[in-house]
Scaffold this active site. Structure first.
Site, PDB file in Angstrom:
ATOM      1  CD1 TRP A   1      -3.161  -0.882   0.374  1.00 34.58           C
ATOM      2  CD2 TRP A   1      -1.837  -2.266   1.487  1.00 34.58           C
ATOM      3  NE1 TRP A   1      -3.864  -2.322   0.183  1.00 34.58           N
ATOM      4  CE2 TRP A   1      -3.251  -3.134   1.013  1.00 34.58           C
ATOM      5  CE3 TRP A   1      -0.811  -3.193   2.307  1.00 34.58           C
ATOM      6  CZ2 TRP A   1      -3.375  -4.360   1.320  1.00 34.58           C
ATOM      7  CZ3 TRP A   1      -1.262  -4.579   2.459  1.00 34.58           C
ATOM      8  CH2 TRP A   1      -2.348  -5.089   2.181  1.00 34.58           C
ATOM      9  CG  HIS A   2       4.207   1.671   0.694  1.00 36.02           C
ATOM     10  ND1 HIS A   2       5.453   0.955   1.408  1.00 36.02           N
ATOM     11  CD2 HIS A   2       3.586   1.904   1.975  1.00 36.02           C
ATOM     12  CE1 HIS A   2       5.453   0.773   2.618  1.00 36.02           C
ATOM     13  NE2 HIS A   2       4.267   1.375   3.051  1.00 36.02           N
ATOM     14  CE1 TYR A   3      -2.834   4.355  -3.578  1.00 38.12           C
ATOM     15  CE2 TYR A   3      -2.646   2.025  -3.019  1.00 38.12           C
ATOM     16  CZ  TYR A   3      -3.109   3.471  -2.642  1.00 38.12           C
ATOM     17  OH  TYR A   3      -4.431   3.510  -2.208  1.00 38.12           O
TER      18      TYR A   3
END
Length: 572
Positions: free
Chosen positions: A534-536
């Protein structure tokens, strides 16, 4: 006072957005809120109150739809909340957040319910699930506080190398960190699983041991956390406590449909926004006539480019296909989307392991990071329903052959699934993720409904360097499993490690075809088991969509302050 590049305000917000709260796993929360405590601050109200001024403290000048604002901020997340608090010291600010509040939501507020909230896929959850075209499940925050309301809460600073590379004022950056740290960051209490990870990382050569530090430096360290010693989460929404209540209005359940432009001049000028309240009623909010008034988009790396596209800023051909009136033709909006690939290995145990999220990190010179989580928690008042496909459970979907993992199969699975079995967490996870991946993709609209997810592609491991680093990371995890500090958890010889890797392939939750019993080819293991951390980011890069001070190129009075304008994240 203008919002200018290099100012303490901009540095503070950009740092908060991107440096502190990187995510191991997202939590999806259904959002059961106690009306008596859900708003906390007098300037936070439901979006429906915009037309009819609510009965609040006389110190709050709430004029509803008749008021024009110096700044309108779209998105009350890790950037929007501190930005609104800081700007309100001198200007009138309207902050619009599409989700609810975290304050009275037990699944958001407590670490104990972290895995339970992972399971919620309901429309009212604090996170919106989407599946990239790669076949990887992902999520978007949908709550005041953004990712800080649904993440694993690990805190760290950016590396000095990053600060120098992008040209920020290093002294100013250093002075800005304490503003966040004093308010919501705490020191974690290490559980045995995390201590074993710490000692094993040092044993296999991820050194030196740097102790408890916020600094991003090579070696093994204990980082900060936004969970306090009672297990309560402290989110970016709490930074609103520093706001000037006379100048700030925060509307929750306010879904911005589009940005409104005045196109009568040579250059389009943003003048306001159109948003829907929780009842579906439409409202308009406008900027004041101050020469430096602005709309600031901070809706997340998915939501911000989506809103620009819906507002007519993007590739002309794509917009015209959806009958969106073109305000500005810019082919780069939505391009360059990047996500840090994550591969996890589950270590089963024959006894209960105390719950923990990320507390330790091994920062290697291989371009990979090693982290860990463990155990299971659940309070009596946690949410038991809507436990869908994205819950972090080993074994789910394993009964559905890979080629049959269609969207219909997912929906059917979600209907049958209710509670997460505790035995799924009788053990812990070791996580290996790629820093600064070179693979990239794009974001495009599927329709004009802002509530729907756009199409997102990340192209995991399309660059050979990313795949090579993943293999290095998995080999490092194998060494950790065989270290003496893991003797109390598992006796790992070569055969045992292969069994564990094959179990990870079999149980991994994504829609990518599997190659079980093929773990001798670690490249294939990386591809088969890739998930997100979830580090897009990306989608509106500096120099292509926004200027170095984050103003949208080609229009006036519009700025984007979000993770979407990064080519790479500060500590990833």
């Amino acid at each position: 006072m203008a919002l200018v590049a290099g100012s303490a305000l901009l540095i503070k917000i950009k740092l908060f957005l991107s440096l502190i709260l990187w995510i191991n796993t997202l939590a999806l929360s259904q959002g059961h809120e106690n009306p008596g405590g859900q708003y906390r601050y007098p300037f936070i109200r439901p979006a429906s109150s915009f037309s009819a001024p609510p009965s609040v403290s006389p110190s709050v000048s709430w004029k509803g739809g008749s008021k024009a604002y110096d700044y309108i901020i779209v998105g009350g997340g890790t950037a929007g909340c501190p930005l609104a608090a800081t700007l309100s010291q001198n200007f009138s600010v309207l902050l619009l957040e599409r989700g609810g509040t975290p304050f009275a939501n037990g699944n958001v507020s407590f670490l104990q319910n972290f895995h339970i909230s992972l399971a919620d896929t309901s429309p009212t959850s604090a996170s919106q699930v989407f599946i990239s075209t790669d076949g990887v499940f992902n999520s978007r925050a949908r709550i005041l506080g953004g990712g800080t309301g649904i993440n694993a809460g690990f805190y760290t600073r950016a590396s000095a190398r990053y600060i120098k590379r992008i040209g920020w004022d290093a002294k100013l950056v250093k002075e800005s960190y304490p503003w966040i740290e004093k308010q919501i960051v705490h020191r974690p209490e290490l559980v045995p699983w995390q201590r074993a990870i710490r000692d094993s990382l040092i044993e296999v050569g991820i050194s030196p041991f740097n102790g408890y530090t916020y600094d991003h430096i090579y070696g093994t360290k204990i980082g900060g956390t936004i969970f306090d010693r009672f297990g309560r989460r402290h989110t970016a929404a709490e930074l609103l406590a520093t706001a000037n209540p006379d100048n700030l209005h925060v509307l929750v359940h306010a879904t911005v449909q589009k940005i409104v432009f005045d196109e009568t001049g040579k250059t389009p000028r943003a003048v306001g926004v159109i948003f829907n309240d929780e009842n579906g009623k439409q409202h308009k909010a406008f900027l004041s006539k101050r020469s430096r008034s602005e709309i600031i988009v901070s809706s997340g790396a998915i939501g911000s480019p989506q809103l620009l596209l819906l507002s007519g800023i993007g590739p002309k051909a794509d917009l015209e296909k959806l009958n969106i009136s073109v305000v500005l033709d810019n082919e780069f909006v939505g391009k360059g989307m990047v996500d840090n690939p994550l591969n996890t290995i589950f270590i089963p145990t024959n006894r209960h392991i105390k719950q923990s999220l990320i507390q330790i990190v091994g920062i290697t010179k291989l371009g990979v990071y090693i982290e860990a989580s463990s155990g299971f928690g659940q309070s009596l008042d946690s949410i038991h329903w809507n436990n869908g496909i994205v819950s972090a459970e080993i074994g789910q979907l394993s009964t559905i052959p890979p080629k049959q993992r269609s969207h219909e199969a997912i929906q059917e699975y979600m209907k049958r699934k209710r509670n997460i079995p505790h035995e799924a967490f009788m053990g812990g996870f070791i996580l290996e993720k790629i820093a600064c991946p070179q693979s990239s993709g794009q974001l495009t609209l599927l329709n004009t409904n802002v509530d729907d997810n756009p199409s997102v592609t990340f192209n995991y491991f399309s660059h050979p360097d990313d795949l090579a680093r993943c293999v290095d990371g998995i080999r490092l995890v194998e060494k950790i499993l065989k270290s003496k500090h893991f003797v109390n958890y598992t006796q790992c010889d070569k055969e045992t490690i292969e069994k564990i890797l094959n179990m990870s392939v079999h149980a991994n939750v994504n829609l990518i075809p599997k190659h079980t019993n093929d773990t001798k080819a670690l490249e294939q293991f990386c591809k088969d088991t890739v998930i997100t951390i979830w580090h897009y980011h990306g989608g509106c890069h500096v120099g292509k969509v926004v200027s170095p001070d984050y103003k949208v190129l080609g229009v006036k009075k519009l700025r984007v302050i979000d993770g979407l304008d990064f080519h790479r994240l500060p500590r990833h």
